[in-house]
Design a protein around this motif. Structure first.
Motif, PDB file in Angstrom:
ATOM      1  N   GLY A   1      42.110  36.127  37.109  1.00 25.40           N
ATOM      2  CA  GLY A   1      41.940  36.482  35.707  1.00 25.40           C
ATOM      3  C   GLY A   1      41.176  37.789  35.563  1.00 25.40           C
ATOM      4  O   GLY A   1      40.413  38.184  36.450  1.00 25.40           O
ATOM      5  N   ALA A   2      41.359  38.457  34.441  1.00 26.08           N
ATOM      6  CA  ALA A   2      40.742  39.770  34.217  1.00 26.08           C
ATOM      7  C   ALA A   2      39.215  39.711  34.231  1.00 26.08           C
ATOM      8  O   ALA A   2      38.561  40.568  34.834  1.00 26.08           O
ATOM      9  CB  ALA A   2      41.240  40.362  32.899  1.00 26.08           C
ATOM     10  N   VAL A   3      38.642  38.731  33.588  1.00 25.24           N
ATOM     11  CA  VAL A   3      37.174  38.615  33.547  1.00 25.24           C
ATOM     12  C   VAL A   3      36.629  38.338  34.938  1.00 25.24           C
ATOM     13  O   VAL A   3      35.644  38.951  35.372  1.00 25.24           O
ATOM     14  CB  VAL A   3      36.744  37.497  32.564  1.00 25.24           C
ATOM     15  N   GLU A   4      37.283  37.447  35.664  1.00 27.06           N
ATOM     16  CA  GLU A   4      36.838  37.105  37.013  1.00 27.06           C
ATOM     17  C   GLU A   4      36.970  38.303  37.956  1.00 27.06           C
ATOM     18  O   GLU A   4      36.127  38.506  38.823  1.00 27.06           O
ATOM     19  CB  GLU A   4      37.651  35.913  37.544  1.00 27.06           C
ATOM     20  N   HIS A   5      37.997  39.110  37.725  1.00 27.76           N
ATOM     21  CA  HIS A   5      38.188  40.304  38.556  1.00 27.76           C
ATOM     22  C   HIS A   5      37.039  41.293  38.390  1.00 27.76           C
ATOM     23  O   HIS A   5      36.609  41.928  39.347  1.00 27.76           O
ATOM     24  CB  HIS A   5      39.514  40.989  38.231  1.00 27.76           C
ATOM     25  N   ARG A   6      36.522  41.400  37.175  1.00 32.97           N
ATOM     26  CA  ARG A   6      35.384  42.310  36.947  1.00 32.97           C
ATOM     27  C   ARG A   6      34.181  41.902  37.789  1.00 32.97           C
ATOM     28  O   ARG A   6      33.395  42.740  38.216  1.00 32.97           O
ATOM     29  CB  ARG A   6      35.001  42.349  35.478  1.00 32.97           C
ATOM     30  N   LEU A   7      34.036  40.619  38.045  1.00 32.00           N
ATOM     31  CA  LEU A   7      32.924  40.123  38.846  1.00 32.00           C
ATOM     32  C   LEU A   7      33.191  40.289  40.346  1.00 32.00           C
ATOM     33  O   LEU A   7      32.308  40.674  41.097  1.00 32.00           O
ATOM     34  CB  LEU A   7      32.670  38.644  38.532  1.00 32.00           C
ATOM     35  N   LEU A   8      34.423  40.020  40.781  1.00 27.96           N
ATOM     36  CA  LEU A   8      34.724  39.960  42.208  1.00 27.96           C
ATOM     37  C   LEU A   8      35.560  41.125  42.720  1.00 27.96           C
ATOM     38  O   LEU A   8      35.905  41.154  43.894  1.00 27.96           O
ATOM     39  CB  LEU A   8      35.485  38.659  42.518  1.00 27.96           C
ATOM     40  N   GLY A   9      35.881  42.069  41.877  1.00 26.48           N
ATOM     41  CA  GLY A   9      36.780  43.157  42.242  1.00 26.48           C
ATOM     42  C   GLY A   9      36.360  43.989  43.429  1.00 26.48           C
ATOM     43  O   GLY A   9      37.186  44.667  44.027  1.00 26.48           O
TER      44      GLY A   9
ATOM     45  N   ILE B   1      45.480  41.058  42.072  1.00 29.33           N
ATOM     46  CA  ILE B   1      46.463  41.187  41.004  1.00 29.33           C
ATOM     47  C   ILE B   1      45.827  40.500  39.805  1.00 29.33           C
ATOM     48  O   ILE B   1      45.593  39.290  39.820  1.00 29.33           O
ATOM     49  CB  ILE B   1      47.804  40.527  41.363  1.00 29.33           C
ATOM     50  N   THR B   2      45.510  41.285  38.790  1.00 27.24           N
ATOM     51  CA  THR B   2      44.823  40.768  37.616  1.00 27.24           C
ATOM     52  C   THR B   2      45.829  40.293  36.580  1.00 27.24           C
ATOM     53  O   THR B   2      46.790  40.993  36.272  1.00 27.24           O
ATOM     54  CB  THR B   2      43.915  41.856  37.010  1.00 27.24           C
ATOM     55  N   VAL B   3      45.576  39.106  36.054  1.00 27.11           N
ATOM     56  CA  VAL B   3      46.472  38.488  35.089  1.00 27.11           C
ATOM     57  C   VAL B   3      45.679  38.086  33.856  1.00 27.11           C
ATOM     58  O   VAL B   3      44.580  37.541  33.969  1.00 27.11           O
ATOM     59  CB  VAL B   3      47.144  37.238  35.706  1.00 27.11           C
ATOM     60  N   ASP B   4      46.250  38.367  32.707  1.00 29.97           N
ATOM     61  CA  ASP B   4      45.681  37.876  31.460  1.00 29.97           C
ATOM     62  C   ASP B   4      46.094  36.420  31.327  1.00 29.97           C
ATOM     63  O   ASP B   4      47.276  36.110  31.210  1.00 29.97           O
ATOM     64  CB  ASP B   4      46.204  38.697  30.280  1.00 29.97           C
ATOM     65  N   LYS B   5      45.130  35.526  31.380  1.00 29.79           N
ATOM     66  CA  LYS B   5      45.432  34.095  31.392  1.00 29.79           C
ATOM     67  C   LYS B   5      46.134  33.628  30.121  1.00 29.79           C
ATOM     68  O   LYS B   5      46.782  32.599  30.115  1.00 29.79           O
ATOM     69  CB  LYS B   5      44.156  33.287  31.613  1.00 29.79           C
ATOM     70  N   SER B   6      46.040  34.383  29.075  1.00 27.94           N
ATOM     71  CA  SER B   6      46.701  33.992  27.828  1.00 27.94           C
ATOM     72  C   SER B   6      48.052  34.688  27.680  1.00 27.94           C
ATOM     73  O   SER B   6      48.647  34.677  26.604  1.00 27.94           O
ATOM     74  CB  SER B   6      45.814  34.339  26.632  1.00 27.94           C
ATOM     75  N   SER B   7      48.545  35.274  28.772  1.00 31.59           N
ATOM     76  CA  SER B   7      49.777  36.065  28.715  1.00 31.59           C
ATOM     77  C   SER B   7      51.008  35.198  28.466  1.00 31.59           C
ATOM     78  O   SER B   7      51.012  33.997  28.680  1.00 31.59           O
ATOM     79  CB  SER B   7      49.943  36.863  29.994  1.00 31.59           C
ATOM     80  N   ASP B   8      52.043  35.877  28.032  1.00 35.94           N
ATOM     81  CA  ASP B   8      53.285  35.180  27.729  1.00 35.94           C
ATOM     82  C   ASP B   8      54.173  35.061  28.971  1.00 35.94           C
ATOM     83  O   ASP B   8      53.828  35.520  30.053  1.00 35.94           O
ATOM     84  CB  ASP B   8      54.048  35.886  26.607  1.00 35.94           C
TER      85      ASP B   8
END
Length: 81
Positions: A44-52, A60-67
């Motif tokens: 997820g995008a937020v988690e990537h900011r922490l662990l990037g 591979i960053t994914v928006d968890k609310s994506s369609d």
């Protein structure tokens, strides 16, 4: 017991920040056991900011609310790698 090193390892962990942090030791163990394997983490995008900055991991960053379209693009990207 696994005798051959996999070429690629893909992790899928989109959950909460705390859950994602708990996977870091597993990733580090995989890196130690399979030093020549490529590790990709779908996160997820937020988690990537922490662990990037985790060395040796492609994210591979994914928006968890994506369609569904976004998920199809993700599937295509993984399949082509």
């Amino acid at each position: 017991m696994i005798t051959d090193s996999p070429l690629k390892i893909c992790l899928l962990r989109l959950s909460a920040i705390g859950d994602t942090c708990n996977v870091v030791p597993t990733v580090q163990q995989l890196q130690e056991v399979f030093p020549h394997s490529t590790i990709t983490w779908i996160i997820g995008a937020v988690e990537h900011r922490l662990l990037g900055a985790l060395p040796g991991v492609e994210f591979i960053t994914v928006d968890k609310s994506s369609d569904k379209k976004t998920l199809r693009v993700l599937h295509k990207r993984i399949k082509s790698d």
